[in-house]
Write an enzyme that holds these catalytic residues in place. Structure first.
Site, PDB file in Angstrom:
ATOM      1  CG  ASP A 164     -24.205 -30.114   0.554  1.00  0.00           C
ATOM      2  OD1 ASP A 164     -24.007 -30.626  -0.581  1.00  0.00           O
ATOM      3  OD2 ASP A 164     -25.095 -29.427  -0.373  1.00  0.00           O
ATOM      4  CD  GLU A 189       5.995  -5.788  -2.030  1.00  0.00           C
ATOM      5  OE1 GLU A 189       5.933  -4.976  -2.993  1.00  0.00           O
ATOM      6  OE2 GLU A 189       7.483  -6.229  -2.442  1.00  0.00           O
ATOM      7  CD  GLU A 191      -0.103  -2.426  -5.156  1.00  0.00           C
ATOM      8  OE1 GLU A 191       0.898  -2.684  -5.446  1.00  0.00           O
ATOM      9  OE2 GLU A 191      -0.938  -2.920  -6.341  1.00  0.00           O
ATOM     10  CD  GLU A 221       1.650   0.582  -4.941  1.00  0.00           C
ATOM     11  OE1 GLU A 221       1.445   1.669  -5.426  1.00  0.00           O
ATOM     12  OE2 GLU A 221       2.114   0.187  -3.638  1.00  0.00           O
ATOM     13  CD  GLU A 279       2.197  -2.942  -1.565  1.00  0.00           C
ATOM     14  OE1 GLU A 279       2.269  -2.361  -2.370  1.00  0.00           O
ATOM     15  OE2 GLU A 279       3.668  -3.220  -1.078  1.00  0.00           O
ATOM     16  CG  HIS A 313       4.380  -6.886  -6.732  1.00  0.00           C
ATOM     17  ND1 HIS A 313       5.177  -5.653  -6.180  1.00  0.00           N
ATOM     18  CD2 HIS A 313       4.204  -6.647  -7.474  1.00  0.00           C
ATOM     19  CE1 HIS A 313       4.107  -4.664  -7.943  1.00  0.00           C
ATOM     20  NE2 HIS A 313       3.547  -5.424  -8.047  1.00  0.00           N
ATOM     21  NE  ARG A 347       8.865  -1.401  -6.831  1.00  0.00           N
ATOM     22  CZ  ARG A 347      10.375  -1.201  -6.073  1.00  0.00           C
ATOM     23  NH1 ARG A 347      11.490  -0.844  -6.824  1.00  0.00           N
ATOM     24  NH2 ARG A 347      10.941  -1.253  -4.854  1.00  0.00           N
ATOM     25  CD  GLU A 384       9.237  -7.963  -6.420  1.00  0.00           C
ATOM     26  OE1 GLU A 384       7.747  -7.096  -6.360  1.00  0.00           O
ATOM     27  OE2 GLU A 384       9.803  -7.737  -6.599  1.00  0.00           O
ATOM     28  NE  ARG A 435       6.653  -5.474 -10.459  1.00  0.00           N
ATOM     29  CZ  ARG A 435       7.292  -4.683  -9.637  1.00  0.00           C
ATOM     30  NH1 ARG A 435       7.417  -4.709  -8.351  1.00  0.00           N
ATOM     31  NH2 ARG A 435       6.367  -3.774  -9.832  1.00  0.00           N
TER      32      ARG A 435
END
Length: 470
Positions: A51, A130, A132, A212, A220, A269, A339, A358, A360
């Site tokens: 369904d 990555e 977390e 973390e 993580e 990330h 970062r 990357e 983030r």
């Protein structure tokens, strides 16, 4: 694995049950179990009915019949049933037209990969996330006409340094102090290890696991990069395993980006690289050792970032994380190593094969099939249109004053802003019919009516603190 191989696999493992799983629009697995003897090889072409009107964001009740077509190549032994059970993922089709369902997230990812190949730009998109998450001992929450609250607790919570624990040994990571001490402060090494071993049994390659930054069990576990569809499938297994191993030990896991006030939130990330004929397309002589193609891919992601975040940071809670001061990437710039930039170019290795971007901003409430496909589509748009990513920012963004920061674009301040951005900017997603207008409209409508409107109606507990005695 062929359908015949599937039944051989079941017999080898003495599995008398099959658990069929598929993912709904928002990224949650649904499942139904069948005795293995009720299936035969034709099941893998004819499918099984269900369904569709009971699945979030899918069919209306008057067109509810749908078919799930099991994909035998995804068969695994489910680690959490008492008796051996083969788990298999499914693709969704319409029983009348026999066409694949446009709102099936796995179908979207498969179309994204096919579109990438059709452009001739690349034949493989690798994704390395990555994710977390927080491990709590207890969570309580209630929302009704006269009550609205949540309460979380963790033996690791720094707020419990004075709790009577017979004895309280005091090993509690402080706010922003959880990255990454050894035991006894890190009390979850063995639990994360068990999660890791279970994932490895399923064939998922793990690169690392660690505590973390935040207090209260933030953790993580990183998976080795895989092609986009494989990683999207693995991410569903990842959440399933993490939650069930935690439950096995009387713990609870949340992938909410910001469950703890005034501490770091949980991101995801997401590393992306494009390859062709077994060779990376990301390495070159440009900034941070990137090729022009890679820089244009970054340009596409930065240009479309606000719309991307409607899929990659898809909850109201996501924007409690995307605020300055908690290592969150709120400024839409690129940088090597830094970062605090929305797009970072990792510099751990000088090998050309390690070159990647990357992004983030995503968080683990995202539906990987949709979020990573949207990233791919933005990158391809950047490459096709040679979009300039702008100048890199290689200073600590958090140390810049307001006037300097105002020169840079920033992430949406709320889910509502991200949804508005998606509505205004989604042509890059519908290229090649990868995301359909129907899917985008369904996503926007769901987020507005089922989440934003519902949040807007309810008083917030902090409003009582601010306004009760007005």
């Amino acid at each position: 694995m062929t359908p015949k191989d599937f039944f051989d696999f079941a017999r080898k493992n003495d599995a008398k049950m099959v658990d069929l799983k598929f993912v709904d629009l928002l990224g949650t697995w649904q499942h139904c179990s069948y005795p293995t003897e009720t299936w035969d090889e034709s099941t893998f072409s004819d499918g099984v009915g269900f369904d569709g009107s009971s699945i979030r964001g899918w069919k209306d009740i008057h067109t509810s019949d749908m078919l799930a077509i099991p994909d035998p190549t995804t068969a695994k032994i489910d680690p959490f049933f008492a008796k051996p059970t083969v788990s298999v993922l499914a693709n969704i089709i319409d029983p009348i037209t026999k066409e694949e369902y446009t709102r099936d997230p796995r179908h979207v990812a498969r179309k994204g990969v096919a579109y990438m190949k059709s452009t001739g730009i690349a034949d493989t998109c690798f994704i390395g996330p990555e994710p977390e998450f927080f491990i709590f001992d207890e969570v309580r929450y209630e929302q009704n006409e006269h009550t609205g609250y949540y309460q979380i607790d963790s033996v690791e919570g720094t707020w419990n340094t004075a709790r009577f624990e017979e004895p309280n040994l005091g090993y509690k990571p402080s706010y922003k102090g959880g990255y990454f001490p050894v035991s006894p402060t890190d009390t979850y090494h063995d639990l994360r290890g068990e999660m890791t071993y279970e994932l490895m049994k399923l064939g998922i390659v793990i690169e690392a696991h660690h505590h973390e930054v935040a207090t209260a069990g933030q953790s993580e576990i990183d998976m080795e990069f895989k092609d986009l569809l494989t990683m999207s499938d693995q991410f569903m297994w990842f959440k399933y395993v993490i939650k069930n191993i935690a439950k096995r030990h009387g713990k609870t896991v949340t992938f909410m980006p910001k469950p703890v006030f005034d501490d770091n939130g949980s991101g995801m990330h997401s590393h992306l690289s494009l390859w062709k004929d077994g060779e990376t397309l990301m390495a070159g002589e440009g900034y941070a050792g990137l090729s022009d193609l890679a820089l244009h891919a970054i340009g596409g992601i930065l240009k479309h970032a606000s719309a991307l975040l409607a899929f990659a940071a898809p909850t109201t809670n996501s924007y409690r994380r995307l605020v300055p001061g908690f290592e969150a990437p709120v400024n839409l710039v690129m940088s090597a190593r830094n970062r605090s930039a929305a797009v970072r170019i990792p510099m751990y290795s000088m090998s050309p094969k390690a070159k990647r971007l990357e992004f983030r901003c995503p968080d683990p409430t995202a539906n990987g099939y949709l979020a990573w496909t949207a990233m791919l589509m933005a990158a391809l748009d950047g490459i096709q249109n040679k979009i300039d990513p702008g100048k890199p920012l290689d200073v600590d963004i958090y140390d810049l004053d307001a006037e300097s920061l105002a020169k840079f674009p920033h992430t949406p301040g709320s889910l509502e802003e991200a949804i508005d951005a998606l509505e205004a900017d989604h042509a890059f997603l519908t290229a090649g019919d990868v995301f359909t207008d129907d899917l985008v409209e369904a996503w926007v409508n769901w987020k507005r009516t089922e989440e934003l409107d519902e949040m807007a109606l309810r008083p917030h507990p902090y409003e009582f603190h601010m306004y009760y005695d007005s």
